[in-house]
Structure formats: C-alpha cells, structure tokens
Design a protein around this motif. Sequence first.
Motif, PDB file in Angstrom:
ATOM      1  N   LYS A 125       0.835  -1.212   0.000  1.00 42.71           N
ATOM      2  CA  LYS A 125       0.000   0.000   0.000  1.00 42.71           C
ATOM      3  C   LYS A 125       0.866   1.256   0.000  1.00 42.71           C
ATOM      4  CE  LYS A 125      -4.064  -1.898   2.302  1.00 42.71           C
ATOM      5  NZ  LYS A 125      -4.893  -1.846   3.525  1.00 42.71           N
ATOM      6  N   ALA A 126       1.917   1.234   0.829  1.00 39.28           N
ATOM      7  CA  ALA A 126       2.813   2.382   0.890  1.00 39.28           C
ATOM      8  C   ALA A 126       3.515   2.594  -0.449  1.00 39.28           C
ATOM      9  CB  ALA A 126       3.833   2.195   2.016  1.00 39.28           C
ATOM     10  N   GLU A 127       3.911   1.507  -1.082  1.00 39.10           N
ATOM     11  CA  GLU A 127       4.557   1.612  -2.395  1.00 39.10           C
ATOM     12  C   GLU A 127       3.602   2.224  -3.409  1.00 39.10           C
ATOM     13  OE1 GLU A 127       6.998  -1.186  -5.538  1.00 39.10           O
ATOM     14  OE2 GLU A 127       5.291  -2.058  -4.473  1.00 39.10           O
ATOM     15  N   GLN A 128       2.355   1.791  -3.382  1.00 37.35           N
ATOM     16  CA  GLN A 128       1.359   2.338  -4.311  1.00 37.35           C
ATOM     17  C   GLN A 128       1.120   3.821  -4.069  1.00 37.35           C
ATOM     18  OE1 GLN A 128      -1.972  -0.271  -3.737  1.00 37.35           O
ATOM     19  NE2 GLN A 128      -1.209  -1.777  -5.195  1.00 37.35           N
ATOM     20  N   SER A 129       1.360   4.261  -2.844  1.00 40.91           N
ATOM     21  CA  SER A 129       1.195   5.677  -2.501  1.00 40.91           C
ATOM     22  C   SER A 129       2.437   6.497  -2.839  1.00 40.91           C
ATOM     23  CB  SER A 129       0.872   5.831  -1.014  1.00 40.91           C
ATOM     24  OG  SER A 129      -0.342   5.196  -0.716  1.00 40.91           O
ATOM     25  N   GLY A 130       3.465   5.827  -3.372  1.00 41.03           N
ATOM     26  CA  GLY A 130       4.654   6.538  -3.809  1.00 41.03           C
ATOM     27  C   GLY A 130       5.872   6.395  -2.922  1.00 41.03           C
ATOM     28  N   ALA A 131       5.812   5.590  -1.878  1.00 41.20           N
ATOM     29  CA  ALA A 131       6.959   5.403  -0.987  1.00 41.20           C
ATOM     30  C   ALA A 131       7.920   4.387  -1.601  1.00 41.20           C
ATOM     31  CB  ALA A 131       6.498   4.948   0.392  1.00 41.20           C
ATOM     32  N   ARG A 132       8.952   4.883  -2.250  1.00 42.47           N
ATOM     33  CA  ARG A 132       9.908   4.023  -2.941  1.00 42.47           C
ATOM     34  C   ARG A 132      10.612   3.061  -1.987  1.00 42.47           C
ATOM     35  NH1 ARG A 132      15.321   5.977  -5.988  1.00 42.47           N
ATOM     36  NH2 ARG A 132      16.185   3.921  -6.179  1.00 42.47           N
ATOM     37  N   GLU A 133      10.950   3.550  -0.785  1.00 45.89           N
ATOM     38  CA  GLU A 133      11.644   2.706   0.194  1.00 45.89           C
ATOM     39  C   GLU A 133      10.786   1.503   0.577  1.00 45.89           C
ATOM     40  OE1 GLU A 133      10.636   5.988   1.305  1.00 45.89           O
ATOM     41  OE2 GLU A 133      12.238   6.794   0.087  1.00 45.89           O
ATOM     42  N   ALA A 134       9.476   1.720   0.664  1.00 45.64           N
ATOM     43  CA  ALA A 134       8.569   0.619   1.006  1.00 45.64           C
ATOM     44  C   ALA A 134       8.586  -0.433  -0.097  1.00 45.64           C
ATOM     45  CB  ALA A 134       7.149   1.140   1.228  1.00 45.64           C
ATOM     46  N   GLY A 135       8.650  -0.003  -1.337  1.00 42.98           N
ATOM     47  CA  GLY A 135       8.711  -0.932  -2.456  1.00 42.98           C
ATOM     48  C   GLY A 135       9.984  -1.761  -2.434  1.00 42.98           C
ATOM     49  N   GLU A 136      11.087  -1.122  -2.101  1.00 41.45           N
ATOM     50  CA  GLU A 136      12.354  -1.846  -2.011  1.00 41.45           C
ATOM     51  C   GLU A 136      12.316  -2.850  -0.863  1.00 41.45           C
ATOM     52  OE1 GLU A 136      15.242   1.286  -1.719  1.00 41.45           O
ATOM     53  OE2 GLU A 136      14.976   1.860  -3.822  1.00 41.45           O
ATOM     54  N   ARG A 137      11.742  -2.439   0.251  1.00 41.67           N
ATOM     55  CA  ARG A 137      11.614  -3.352   1.402  1.00 41.67           C
ATOM     56  C   ARG A 137      10.691  -4.506   1.065  1.00 41.67           C
ATOM     57  NH1 ARG A 137      13.374  -6.058   5.409  1.00 41.67           N
ATOM     58  NH2 ARG A 137      12.069  -6.147   7.247  1.00 41.67           N
ATOM     59  N   LEU A 138       9.601  -4.210   0.356  1.00 39.30           N
ATOM     60  CA  LEU A 138       8.659  -5.251  -0.061  1.00 39.30           C
ATOM     61  C   LEU A 138       9.352  -6.279  -0.940  1.00 39.30           C
ATOM     62  CD1 LEU A 138       5.764  -6.396  -0.194  1.00 39.30           C
ATOM     63  CD2 LEU A 138       5.363  -4.856  -2.132  1.00 39.30           C
ATOM     64  N   ASP A 139      10.168  -5.821  -1.877  1.00 42.44           N
ATOM     65  CA  ASP A 139      10.912  -6.754  -2.731  1.00 42.44           C
ATOM     66  C   ASP A 139      11.792  -7.678  -1.907  1.00 42.44           C
ATOM     67  OD1 ASP A 139       9.768  -5.653  -4.991  1.00 42.44           O
ATOM     68  OD2 ASP A 139      11.537  -4.463  -5.540  1.00 42.44           O
ATOM     69  N   THR A 140      12.463  -7.120  -0.901  1.00 36.75           N
ATOM     70  CA  THR A 140      13.336  -7.912  -0.042  1.00 36.75           C
ATOM     71  C   THR A 140      12.541  -8.943   0.755  1.00 36.75           C
ATOM     72  OG1 THR A 140      14.886  -6.075   0.134  1.00 36.75           O
ATOM     73  CG2 THR A 140      15.025  -7.773   1.835  1.00 36.75           C
ATOM     74  N   VAL A 141      11.430  -8.509   1.326  1.00 44.27           N
ATOM     75  CA  VAL A 141      10.596  -9.404   2.128  1.00 44.27           C
ATOM     76  C   VAL A 141      10.035 -10.525   1.269  1.00 44.27           C
ATOM     77  CG1 VAL A 141       8.417  -9.548   3.416  1.00 44.27           C
ATOM     78  CG2 VAL A 141      10.017  -7.673   3.863  1.00 44.27           C
TER      79      VAL A 141
END
Length: 86
Positions: A18-34
Amino acid sequence: MEESNRCIDNTRPWELAKAEQSGAREAGERLDTVLAALVQACRVLSNQLQPFLPDAASRIAGQCAEINGSLPPANPLSPRIAEGNA
C-alpha cells in the motif's frame, strides 16, 4: 515455517505494498526484499516436503522457480479450496 510467519507478522507486506502504491519508494524496495525471502522459504519448504508429499512439493517448487528473472503466474495449489468449494 514459524520464522516465515513471524516475518510476515513483523513486516506486514500488505502495508508495504500500500505504501509503495502511494509513492513510498523505500517501502517498495523493502517489499521486494521481504517477498524474496518468503519465496526462498517456500523453496526450502518444498525441498523438505519432497519425501512426504512429492506432488505438492513439486507444485510448490514450480511456483517458486524463476523464468527469465520472474516468477510464473500464480496457480492455486488446491483448486478446490481456491474456488471456495471446500
């Protein structure tokens, strides 16, 4: 498997998405790692299940096998349950 469950509880990948969809790039990177860690856990699980549930283990391994750098499209491991017929 307990470790994977704790990882999911602690990292809350749905919130990262959800955070990535809202534009939080760091959240997207963390999501990829998880998600990469969880896919690896599924690979390990498929190896451990092989002697007991060879068919299910093969299907899990197939869902976790990279093809040209991507995972294959998701298919339910138990179609009857996925269709809500349980």
